[in-house]
Each structure stands twice: as C-alpha cells, then as structure tokens.
Design a protein around this motif. Structure first.
Motif, PDB file in Angstrom:
ATOM      1  N   HIS A   1       0.804  -1.214   0.000  1.00  0.00           N
ATOM      2  CA  HIS A   1       0.000   0.000   0.000  1.00  0.00           C
ATOM      3  C   HIS A   1       0.831   1.254   0.000  1.00  0.00           C
ATOM      4  CE1 HIS A   1       1.138   0.369   4.141  1.00  0.00           C
ATOM      5  NE2 HIS A   1       0.859  -0.908   4.271  1.00  0.00           N
TER       6      HIS A   1
ATOM      7  N   GLU B   1      -7.357   2.918   9.180  1.00  0.00           N
ATOM      8  CA  GLU B   1      -6.306   2.840  10.188  1.00  0.00           C
ATOM      9  C   GLU B   1      -6.542   3.907  11.249  1.00  0.00           C
ATOM     10  OE1 GLU B   1      -2.194   3.902   9.107  1.00  0.00           O
ATOM     11  OE2 GLU B   1      -1.868   1.734   9.011  1.00  0.00           O
TER      12      GLU B   1
ATOM     13  N   ASP C   1      -9.232   3.147  13.629  1.00  0.00           N
ATOM     14  CA  ASP C   1      -8.737   2.304  14.708  1.00  0.00           C
ATOM     15  C   ASP C   1      -8.168   3.159  15.819  1.00  0.00           C
ATOM     16  OD1 ASP C   1      -9.360   0.066  13.379  1.00  0.00           O
ATOM     17  OD2 ASP C   1      -7.306  -0.431  12.764  1.00  0.00           O
ATOM     18  N   LEU C   2      -7.376   4.142  15.372  1.00  0.00           N
ATOM     19  CA  LEU C   2      -6.754   5.011  16.342  1.00  0.00           C
ATOM     20  C   LEU C   2      -7.793   5.749  17.159  1.00  0.00           C
ATOM     21  CD1 LEU C   2      -3.811   6.909  14.713  1.00  0.00           C
ATOM     22  CD2 LEU C   2      -3.892   5.749  16.896  1.00  0.00           C
TER      23      LEU C   2
ATOM     24  N   ASP D   1     -10.758   4.778  17.691  1.00  0.00           N
ATOM     25  CA  ASP D   1     -11.349   3.798  18.594  1.00  0.00           C
ATOM     26  C   ASP D   1     -10.469   3.601  19.819  1.00  0.00           C
ATOM     27  OD1 ASP D   1     -13.381   3.514  16.880  1.00  0.00           O
ATOM     28  OD2 ASP D   1     -12.765   1.554  16.097  1.00  0.00           O
ATOM     29  N   ALA D   2      -9.164   3.548  19.566  1.00  0.00           N
ATOM     30  CA  ALA D   2      -8.221   3.358  20.658  1.00  0.00           C
ATOM     31  C   ALA D   2      -8.402   4.475  21.669  1.00  0.00           C
ATOM     32  CB  ALA D   2      -6.794   3.350  20.133  1.00  0.00           C
TER      33      ALA D   2
ATOM     34  N   VAL E   1      -2.336   8.760  21.796  1.00  0.00           N
ATOM     35  CA  VAL E   1      -2.999   8.454  20.541  1.00  0.00           C
ATOM     36  C   VAL E   1      -3.486   9.734  19.870  1.00  0.00           C
ATOM     37  CG1 VAL E   1      -4.936   7.265  19.499  1.00  0.00           C
ATOM     38  CG2 VAL E   1      -3.674   6.191  21.343  1.00  0.00           C
TER      39      VAL E   1
ATOM     40  N   THR F   1      -0.517  11.487  18.412  1.00  0.00           N
ATOM     41  CA  THR F   1       0.178  10.717  17.379  1.00  0.00           C
ATOM     42  C   THR F   1      -0.540  10.779  16.058  1.00  0.00           C
ATOM     43  OG1 THR F   1       0.281   9.016  19.054  1.00  0.00           O
ATOM     44  CG2 THR F   1       1.324   8.530  16.963  1.00  0.00           C
TER      45      THR F   1
ATOM     46  N   ALA G   1      -2.089  11.083  12.609  1.00  0.00           N
ATOM     47  CA  ALA G   1      -1.781  11.894  11.445  1.00  0.00           C
ATOM     48  C   ALA G   1      -3.030  12.640  11.003  1.00  0.00           C
ATOM     49  CB  ALA G   1      -1.281  11.008  10.313  1.00  0.00           C
TER      50      ALA G   1
END
Ligand SMILES: C[S@@+](CC[C@H](N)C(=O)[O-])C[C@H]1O[C@@H](n2cnc3c(N)ncnc32)[C@H](O)[C@@H]1O
Lengths: 665, 268
Positions: free
Chosen positions: A63, A113, A116-117, A119-120, A142, A145, A147
């Motif tokens: 990717h 992705e 997910d972050l 969600d984290a 998170v 971090t 982006a």
C-alpha cells in the motif's frame, strides 16, 4: 514471456521495497491473478476493470506509494511482452486506471487505520481502568500521534482540545484552535446541518456520523474534509464530549486527478470535475443553448509545484479555482477543474452576445494578482483555448480534445496566449484523432515504414550519417510524412512502443552508415530505453559510436532524473548524444554544461525564423552568437530543414557544421 | 487548553524520538511523530535503514515459522514494537490456533497499540515492562496466564539486543532468561553490528544518542556470545537475509547491507 514469469518479476520488485508477511509463492499467485485481470482489460474489458486491480494490490498489503510506482515500471515494460498480449494500445489507460484504484484503496486504508486510532482513543478514555492516569496518558498519546486531525469538543461546541494535525490542516498556529467554537470551523453552508447531526449523536438518536463535508481554513478558504464523529462518555456513562476525526481529502495523493472520476467534484479545489463539466456541456448543447467553452492550462505550474513545494502548488490551484468562480459570478455557466493544472469554463451567451476574447483577457488579469504562501508571492498565468458557439452535434469529449491540442500548440509559442479553436480547425483535429486511432492497425498492416535522409557536413557536403524517420503510406491519403506522424503519435500513447520499433528497423536499414535518430520526450524518459538500445545494437551489429540519438532539451531539463540516467548510461555504452530542439532559450546552454552531449540540433522553429536572416534583428544576432559558443566547447551544431544554398551559407558562416533538409536530398 | 493537563502523557516524550516509532516509520507505518520521522530520515542518509528494517522484519517471520516447525507453540516477544505487518501472533495463530504469544515492550505507544490490537485475541497479550527485568516479566500474571515455563518457549529478541548497553550486561541478561526456560526452548535474536559499515554505524550511534533508545552495535564475536548455553541451528549467526532465505535470489549480492546479524538457537 508468460504470466507466471512476469508475476515473479513483479513480486521480486515489490518485495524489494515493501514487506508483506506472506510466502513468496502466495504473493506470486496473487499477482498472477491480477495480471490475468489486466490482460483481460487490455483485450476487451476496458480500462475501468483495472481500478479493481489497483485496489486489490493496495489491499493485499502493498500500500505504500512506492509500490504503485514500482508496479507501473514493471507492468509498462512487462505487459506488452506477454505472449498473450498482441495489442498494447490500451496500456496507458489501463495503467492509469490501476493507479486510480490504488490511490482510492490507500485512502480508504488510511482512513480505516485512523478509525482504529480513534477507537483506541475512545476505548482508552471510556474503559474504567485501575490505572486511570496511565489510560489518560495513552489517550493523549494516541490523540497527538494521529496523522489525522482530531478535535474534542463539549456538547455545546466549545473546543476542549485540538491536535496539531488539525491546526496544521486548517492553517492555525499550534495551540490556538482550542479557543474557537467547533461550529466556526464548519463551512457556513453546512453549519446548521452538522450541528443537528452532532446533537442527534449526543442524544443517542442519530446513527454514526461519517461523511464528506467542508470546513473553513483560518484564512477563510474552503477545506474539503471527511469527518467521523463519536461521543465520549463520562464515568456515569453520560455523554460529555464529541471526538471528531478530520481527514484532509484534498491532500491525499499523487494521483488525485485520476481518482476524481469517482465523484463529481475535485477534492482539492471543490470545483466540479471533468466528468461533471462534460455532463453539463452535453446538457447545454443538447438543449440548443448558445455557449462558449474556455479551456485553460496554467503556464509553468510545475515551477511552483516542484520549485516551491506541493503545498504551494495546491494553494495556487485552490486560489485559481476561487478566482475563476468569482469571475463567473452570477453568470450562467460552470467552472471546473479538468485535470492537474487544467481548468475549464463554460459560459452561456447572453442575448447581446459574448466577448470571449474579453473574458480570456480578464481571466489572465485576475489570475496574475499574486497570492502569498509563507510570505512568497506566487501568481498564475494561463494559456487559453476557446471554442465559441460549438454546433449542437459537437461531442464534449471531442471538443475538449481539440482544445487540448490547441493548448499544447499555443504553449509552444509562449505564455499567456489565447486562441479561438475555429470549427474548420476543429474538423481537422477530429480527423487527426480519427487518423491517430487507426495507427495501431496501420502498424500491423505494414503501412508504417522509414524515411531515410542524409545528414551532411556543411563544408564538404559529404554525407556523415543517415537520419531515420517514421512515415506512413496511407492507403487513402498517400504518404504522411515524419512531421505529421509525430503529431499524430502525440495523441496515441504509442510513441514509446513505436519509437523503439523505429530504432530497431532503422539500425537494420542503414547498413554500415552512421544512424541518426530523434527520440520523443516519452521515449527518453522510458526506463526501458537503455535495454532497447542494447538489444538493437546487439541484433544489428551497429557499433555504439555509429548511433546518434537525439533527445529533446525539454525532456532533460526537468523531470525525475530517468531521462538523465538514460542519457548517462547511453553515453557509457558509447552512443553519441544529440540535444534536439535546441536554441529556444539561453537556458538550453546550461544543459550542455551539465550533461554529456556530443551535438545539438537546432530547433526547427529557430531555423525557420532565420530563413531570410536580417543581420540587424535581435533574434538573428542572438542565434549568430549562440552557435559559436556551442562550437567552442567542441559540440557539433546540426541545422535541420535547410532548403536553399543561401541558408546553408548563412549557417556555415555562423559556425554550424552539420545540416539536413531538402537541399541535400 | 482547558482539559488537557490530565491528558498530558506522563513518561511519554513526544519530542525525543523512540526506536519503536522510528522502526514503525521505516516500515511504512503511521504511528510516529515528526521527530521520529526526522531521525529516521537522518538514518537513511547513513545506512540503508529501510532495507535493514524490512529485512529484519522478514527474518522475524522466518524465525517464527521455523520455531513453529520445531514444535514451539508459545512465544515471549521481547521488544516487540508497534504492531505492524506480520505480527508474531498472526503468524503463529495462522499456523497453530492454540499458539500463545506475550509481547513485551517498554514504549507506551507500542503498548497502547498492541493492547488495542489484541483486545479480541484471547491467545495473545502485551505487557509493558523493561526487558532488563526478566524475573519481573516471567512472574507477571499476564505472562503466567498464557505461558507455561515448564514447556519449551520461543524467546524472541529480534532487533533489540543493541539497545542494551554493555554496562547492563546483555550476556548475563540472556543467561537469566535461559536459566528460566525449559529444555527445548529456542532463542531467536538479531542485533546491529559494526562489521559491515563501521562509519555509517558510528553515524547511527550518534543519531540515536538523541533518542530515548541509544544503540550499542556489536561485532560478530560479541553477538555470538549472547547465544552461550544455546546451540545455534543452521546456518548459525549470519546477516539477516542469509538466515534460511525463502528464495535464494532474495539474498541479493549484498546481504551485509542488512547490518544486523541473526541467529536461532536451541537450549539443550
Ligand atoms: C526495532 S524494534 C523491534 C521490533 C520487533 N521485535 C521486530 O524485530 O520487528 C525495537 C523495540 O524494542 C523496544 N525496546 C528497546 N529496549 C527495550 C527494553 N529495555 N525493554 C523493552 N523494550 C525495549 C523498543 O521500544 C522497540 O519497540
């Protein structure tokens, strides 16, 4: 070569640049399947299926952007060599579609992705853990971090915290966004709607909020974004904050103009895209409206984009979009971004008629006002092709193709030009396209062949080499000469394949004489060029130093270095190099200093301008001064298109040593 | 920032780059800060750092597959990093659904992401700890829940040994783990070496000095001694691409550019 072999090469190239945690056999099998799909596209299905292949590639773990680059390298040389492929004309379209699919999947992946972050983040905050401090630490981690832009706001819309990514995206200084209200970041036209949706979410009645919308940047510009929103709850499980994840969908990819066909709008500028424009034009023509179309190409956009930076380039494009929109104002019509640095405007004619020339001039006036990026003023200029009152049976795509060629021709003459594409010319263009489309068939039928011309030493009048060019013996139109063939090829994407073919044919045809051959810009930048030359030299027995390859100045002075690399390797092989189209600007001289060049071939336009040299004219004097400078450093000067003794004498007088043209044939 | 004070992470330094995030960036991941990316780019100028990372990650996979072949079903992954492509539990569980994996790292971002990833995976867990405390790790309830020390264990120290300075005696450290393991346990280890590109590596040492994880590359001899008391399996301690390559041509003509030695060994 068969499919399995190509799959092995492809897999080897990809695994050199990216790591995927699967057995090589598995990877090769997957790629072989993708090749199968691509072959089907080349044969019949049409390029669009190839977007699926691009998507599959990205989803299979390859990717990173470098993967699409590597794949296109491997495929553009490999696919035409597959025994099962006998017609590679669809190749460019197929590869573009592949790239588009890839970009699309990468965008989705990034989004997933980041989800997910997010969600984290929610997880860390909502889970009541023994070690609350640690969980908050992780939450903050998170948050920073990411982006993606993130903002936490209270239920009333007060911003409690925004991360730097968001501040950067919207052009705020770090640490200043939390004073704002979230609603102020929304685009006025979407504000009420978004607020309602946020409230519904907090009340637990709305479903997930995840959509494309517009935000406002600090400078008031529109920013296209995708937002996903969720609710943070306090320890009693009551909603107390919204977390909004914001993705910049203007800034995603290399190939965004390829992706834009999936929507009707161009994500970078928010303008309608090419598809939307064509639809609108079709509608106007269909209902018999009187319209004019202005097709704009920005001049020297690459200078901004490569020179100052991608962000500056994006900024400039948005600015151009805004100014064109403003110029259109309330007039009935449409402004669109067609591709990279191309825009179009369709205007409906008011009852009193429309002064299109006036509009074209006005466009350049509003564009030339500089806009500032990091304190640097940058401005845009456009070259504009105009079609006024096209007939009702005009096909929008054909019209845009005609203006596209007109633009290309205009740009060769300078900047800030505009011209009207007249219907007769338009007709010619159409014929040109029809003709170009039949080249592959003509090639197969043996209608394409070589025209050989002597290259002569001007002083002794001895033949020093043979120039080989492409010609077409058309069953209907008679012989189409090299010039015409070159023009036609521009529109086919075949110039590389045919160019390599001409090289092979010519090397066999010249029999002992030195061979002079001019390559197209595309060919010069083709990663396979060196291999082709090696092969031809091997097969024909021609000595490398008897081969002189011409390369256009423009292909060497810009670009990604492939052309320069090719040049370097060819010189190492012993091949002699000729810089063609030389003498337009003094900047061309820089190329001579930087690159290993043996000769230059003067530009045809320069030669025709001094057919009857006026010794007092600035241009003549400048050419007369240029040639000796080149000769002084031991570089030959070849003058094309010499048709009279007088011309030959003049050029010899200023120091040129070689010539071609009707005089010597 | 009204509510931010309680969120400012303690013990997490976003300014100072961390090895976990640098490695994530080099592998194409997105869980990193500008400082990490800048450090990574500096590294790339000194050493083929992207290749080094990719080749190391690929060694990790081949080593785990080898251990699975050797009958190992439980893994302790020391310095596991930010979960990215080809995580140990994914490889192990694909081969054997009853396999168990515990990750250990001391970097909070790596641990947070691992926790998220493993929420739904009953057979794997992550522990935030310093690998220099073997007794604490081996006694931790999270470890004990999944790992039975009386059965053979796969101990992974892939791409981490160079973070342990001589002062902390990595040789004694490995020995402490070794003594706690059942016979038949395996150690898979890879580490930075000076041997191939001493100058580039010296530059890298300098660069990592400005990070949370300074590095201490070692010679072949020094890394070999980490395996004392274990028996190296074929082909011994070699550059990562040379360790049982999947394809002969994967090795390339410059295996040494990996700049990491790798080996797998068995406790007898
Ligand atoms: C380069 S990564 C290797 C990741 C993974 N093992 C691999 O090879 O793909 C090194 C990791 O070791 C961790 N690390 C370094 N020193 C450590 C220590 N003393 N205790 C625990 N983790 C450590 C770092 O945080 C980082 O995540």
């Amino acid at each position: 070569m068969d499919r399995a072999e190509l799959a092995i090469r492809w897999a080897a190239a990809l695994t050199q640049v990216a790591y995927v945690a699967r057995d090589r056999d598995v990877i090769e099998r997957e790629l072989a399947d993708l090749l199968g799909a691509l072959v089907a596209c080349l044969r019949a299905d049409g390029p669009d299926e190839a977007t699926g292949v691009g998507r599959a590639l990205a989803e299979s773990g390859f990717h990173q952007p470098v993967c699409v680059r590597v794949s296109i390298d491997v495929l553009s040389s490999g696919l035409p060599r597959l025994t099962e492929v006998d017609d590679a004309t669809r190749l460019p379209g197929v590869l573009a579609a592949l790239a588009a699919g890839f970009a699309d999947a990468t965008r989705r992946r990034l989004f997933a992705e980041q989800q997910d972050l997010r969600d984290a983040l929610v997880h860390a905050r909502n889970t009541v853990e023994r070690d609350l401090r640690a969980s908050e630490a992780r939450f903050g981690e998170v948050f920073t971090t990411s982006a993606l832009g993130m903002v936490i706001s209270d239920l009333g819309g007060g911003v409690a915290r925004a991360n730097e990514a968001l501040e950067e995206m919207l052009g705020y200084k770090p640490g200043t966004l939390f004073r704002k209200r979230l609603d102020d970041l929304f685009h006025p036209q979407d504000r009420a709607y978004l607020r309602t949706r946020y409230d519904e979410l907090a009340d637990g009645v709305g479903h997930q909020l995840d959509e494309r919308t517009r935000f406002l940047r600090a400078d008031g510009e529109t920013q296209w974004v995708r937002v996903a929103v969720s609710v943070l709850r306090d320890r009693d499980d009551l909603p107390d904050h919204h977390v909004t994840m914001v993705q910049d969908i203007s800034d995603l990819h290399l190939l965004e103009h390829h992706i834009s066909h999936q929507g009707t709008h161009d994500p970078l500028t928010g303008l309608p895209n090419r598809q939307a424009f064509v639809g609108r034009l079709e509608e106007a023509l269909g209902t018999g409206q009187e319209v004019s179309v202005l097709h704009l190409g920005l001049d020297d956009f690459a200078v901004t984009n490569d020179g100052i930076g991608r962000a500056a380039g994006d900024h400039l494009l948005r600015e151009v979009a805004a100014r064109l929109t403003q110029l259109l104002g309330e007039q009935p019509g449409i402004v669109a971004r067609l591709a990279g640095d191309e825009f179009a405007m369709m205007l409906e004619h008011p009852p009193g008629g429309l002064d299109v020339g006036g509009v074209a001039t006005e466009i350049n006036d509003v564009l030339s006002e500089p806009t500032y990026v990091d304190g640097q003023g940058i401005a845009a200029w456009a070259t504009i092709a105009v079609v006024s009152l096209p007939s009702a049976d005009t096909k929008p795509d054909e019209l845009l193709r005609a203006t596209d060629i007109a633009l290309r021709k205009l740009k060769q003459r300078g900047r800030r030009q505009w011209c009207v594409v007249d219907p007769v010319q338009n007709q010619l263009y159409r014929e040109q396209y029809r003709l170009a489309a039949t080249i592959p068939g003509a090639w197969e039928n043996g209608e394409l062949g070589l025209e050989l011309r002597p290259v002569v030493a001007l002083a002794e009048r001895t033949v020093v080499a043979t120039e080989a060019l492409l010609r077409w013996e058309h069953p209907e139109y008679g012989v189409l000469g090299p010039q015409r063939c070159a023009e036609l090829l521009l529109d086919t994407g075949l110039s590389v394949l045919l160019g390599h073919w001409v090289l092979g044919q010519a090397a066999a045809a010249v029999e002992g004489s030195a061979l002079y051959l001019e390559l197209s810009a595309e060919q010069v930048a083709d990663p396979d060029l060196v291999m082709q030359v090696r092969r031809v030299l091997g097969e024909s027995g021609l000595d490398a130093d008897r081969l002189e390859l011409g390369m256009p100045v423009c292909s060497l002075s810009i670009g990604d270095g492939v052309a320069e690399d090719n040049l370097g390797v060819l010189v190492d092989l012993g091949v002699r190099t000729v810089l063609t189209d030389f003498g337009h600007t003094r900047g061309d001289l820089a190329c001579l200093e930087d690159l290993p060049i043996h000769s230059v071939r003067m530009s045809g336009a320069v030669v025709s301008r001094v057919v009857r040299p006026d010794p007092a004219a600035l241009f003549t004097r400048s050419v007369a001064g240029l040639v000796p400078m080149v000769r002084e450093v031991g570089i030959s000067v070849l003058v094309p298109g010499i048709s009279t003794e007088e011309q030959a004498k003049w050029w010899m007088g200023v120091g040129a040593d070689l010539g071609t043209g009707p005089l010597f044939s | 920032m009204t509510e931010s004070s309680s969120w400012v992470p303690e013990g997490v330094n976003t300014e100072l780059p961390s090895a976990a995030r640098v490695y994530d960036y080099l592998l194409g991941g997105g869980h990193n800060f500008p400082g990490d990316r800048a450090l990574a780019e500096e590294l790339v100028r000194l050493l083929p750092a992207r290749d080094m990372s990719r080749l190391n990650r690929a060694f990790l996979r081949r080593a785990v597959l080898h251990l699975l072949d050797a009958g190992i079903t439980q893994f302790l992954d020391l310095g596991s990093g930010i979960p990215t492509v080809g995580n140990v539990h994914e490889i192990a569980l694909a081969a054997d659904p009853t396999a168990r994996v515990v990750y250990v790292d001391y970097e909070p971002v790596a641990v947070a992401h691992s926790e998220m990833l493993l929420r739904e995976v009953p057979n794997a867990d992550v522990l935030r700890a310093d690998m220099r405390e073997p007794e604490k790790i081996l006694r931790a309830p999270r470890v004990r829940e999944l790992i039975d020390l009386s059965a053979p264990l796969g101990l992974l120290m892939v791409g981490v040994a160079q973070f342990i300075p001589d002062d902390d005696d990595p040789w004694a450290l490995v020995a402490r783990y070794r003594d706690a393991l059942a016979p038949g346990s395996h150690l898979a280890l890879s580490a930075f070496t000076w041997d191939n590109a001493p100058e580039g590596m010296a530059g890298a040492v300098e660069v990592f000095r400005h990070s949370q994880d300074p590095i201490f590359p070692r010679t072949h001899q020094e890394i070999l001694r980490l395996f004392d008391g274990f028996e190296l399996v074929e082909p011994g301690l070699v550059y990562t691409p040379l360790w049982r390559p999947e394809r002969a041509e994967d090795v390339g003509d410059n295996a040494a550019r990996s700049n990491l030695y790798a080996g797998v060994a068995r406790k007898t």
